[in-house]
Design an enzyme around this catalytic site. Sequence first.
Site, PDB file in Angstrom:
ATOM      1  N   LYS A 190      64.657  49.463  -4.290  1.00  0.00           N
ATOM      2  CA  LYS A 190      63.544  49.354  -5.238  1.00  0.00           C
ATOM      3  C   LYS A 190      62.410  48.595  -4.537  1.00  0.00           C
ATOM      4  CE  LYS A 190      61.267  47.038  -8.570  1.00  0.00           C
ATOM      5  NZ  LYS A 190      59.926  47.262  -8.065  1.00  0.00           N
ATOM      6  N   GLU A 265      66.367  35.709  -1.133  1.00  0.00           N
ATOM      7  CA  GLU A 265      65.394  35.127  -0.185  1.00  0.00           C
ATOM      8  C   GLU A 265      64.138  34.842  -0.990  1.00  0.00           C
ATOM      9  OE1 GLU A 265      66.060  34.359   2.747  1.00  0.00           O
ATOM     10  OE2 GLU A 265      67.852  35.565   3.154  1.00  0.00           O
ATOM     11  N   CYS A 299      56.734  34.278   3.364  1.00  0.00           N
ATOM     12  CA  CYS A 299      57.533  33.244   2.680  1.00  0.00           C
ATOM     13  C   CYS A 299      57.711  32.016   3.553  1.00  0.00           C
ATOM     14  CB  CYS A 299      58.864  33.815   2.227  1.00  0.00           C
ATOM     15  SG  CYS A 299      59.718  34.734   3.504  1.00  0.00           S
TER      16      CYS A 299
END
Length: 495
Positions: A190, A265, A299
């Site tokens: 997805k 994550e 990130c």
Amino acid sequence: MTANVILKEVQAFLDQPSQLFIGGQWQDAKSKQTFMIENPATEQSLAVVAKGNADDVDLAVEAAQQAFKSWRYEAPVVRAKLLNKLADLIEQKAEELAQIITLENGKPLLYSRRECLGAINLLRYFAGFATKIEGRTVPVSTAPTANFLNYTLRDPVGVCALIVPWNFPLTMCVGKLAPAMAVGCTTILKPADQTPLIAIRLMQLFEEAGFPKGVVNLVTGSGRDVGEPLSSHMKVNKVTFTGSTDVGKSIAQQATSNMKRVTLELGGKSPNIILPDADIDKAVAGAASAIFYNQGQVCTAGSRLYVHESILDEVLEKLKIAAQSMTITNGLDESSTMGPLVSKRQYETVMRYIERAQEDGAELIVGGQRPEGLEKGYYVQPTIFLDKDEKTCIAKEEIFGPVLTVMPWTDIDDLVERANNSVYGLAAGIWTKDLANAHTIAARLEAGSVWINCYNVVDPVSPFGGYKQSGWGREMSHDVIEAYTETKNVCVNLV
Ligand code: NAD
């Protein structure tokens, strides 16, 4: 400056209606609904994509379950060969794929090409693992050891839902698909709502490489319509997610429906530390790239820069020059080193943080505006604030944009405490010529990755993941193989 011409293969791909890929078939969403993908550099629509929902998720899970029955027992050399074939196809079509990434994500072509290379490396690395999934023989301890054969096997965990964000739209997909498939799992991918196009093109390459039907499935759509039904689905054995910490928490809760395995994550607010003895030019170049690379939408971005007070003025001056020397333009332009942010929403979030930083009393060193001359597109100047007292929101919260908070320090123990004073623990950087000191500091930092005299060296061999609210588990390296397998112990009585 002129942007590259869009390749005819890319234009043809964009012009065709994009469907879901389920059980080896391209199909419309059951609801027949679609949604529009926008080019963040121009604010123009780019393509129309099928808008899946829970009904499509059910079909995809069914297809993945069927495919798992044979894929799990497929000869490992066959799985390896298919993954290597996919790597070859990405290599052959890298320029086309790089354009698709830049068109939907905005990042400069330079970095989209690097993503293609990253995807190829990941596929080849994990193809090698397909033939190296091993158990152990473990002599029993409570009986004569010759009386028993006791050993472990590693079984693929089953049907995996892979939910990915938009910041690295190709490597995020491949980084989850490759290890899952190498060990014999089947998957439902997805992609993020903003960047489904590269995932769709990747499915076409899976098909071309000859993967069996149903081994990989794709359902495009929103987090609520597709991500939630996948995370809570009773027949999905594992969910792996990269994205925001808030969504990660809700996925962890949804996954308890059937106690599916979970890898997360999540976000970060990573400290990057410059010691007084560092090579200042290298440290500044590294610190600028740690925050401005990918428009700061990383990130692990080094968004908290701790600079020793004795070198603060020099570092700030050189950082300012580094920020001002970036070429901010459409990522399709070869000269671009910074493109737009991914979406209007992300642009507004980052601009709001810039306003709040000033309200909180941070000193603006450079940037903070929309670049002049760029009327359309979600561009933000590389921005640097000085926050002497570490009191502002931008010293604590993840911004996910090109905004650096610089903070001075003097005492090393105090510095380590401040660096660790975060709900996150994803990454950290240290710049110094004294490597013994660097190792000591690295040992004290609460972070899943610590880079010394470098930053963002993410490699398939290195475990990647976070402490605290930066996530659960590790991806890449040997570690991720454990995350896609269950350990089975088999004990045989020989007498
Ligand atoms: P997000 O966490 O909302 O979305 C990431 C993925 O999860 C997307 O595919 C999304 O459709 C899906 N999703 C959303 N809600 C879901 C739900 N309830 N259940 C299951 N799946 C769901 O991230 P975003 O909106 O793309 O960005 C928002 C913030 O997330 C950013 O500002 C940044 O702080 C963070 N982010 C972090 C990373 C990372 O690499 N850690 C990547 C992208 C974004």
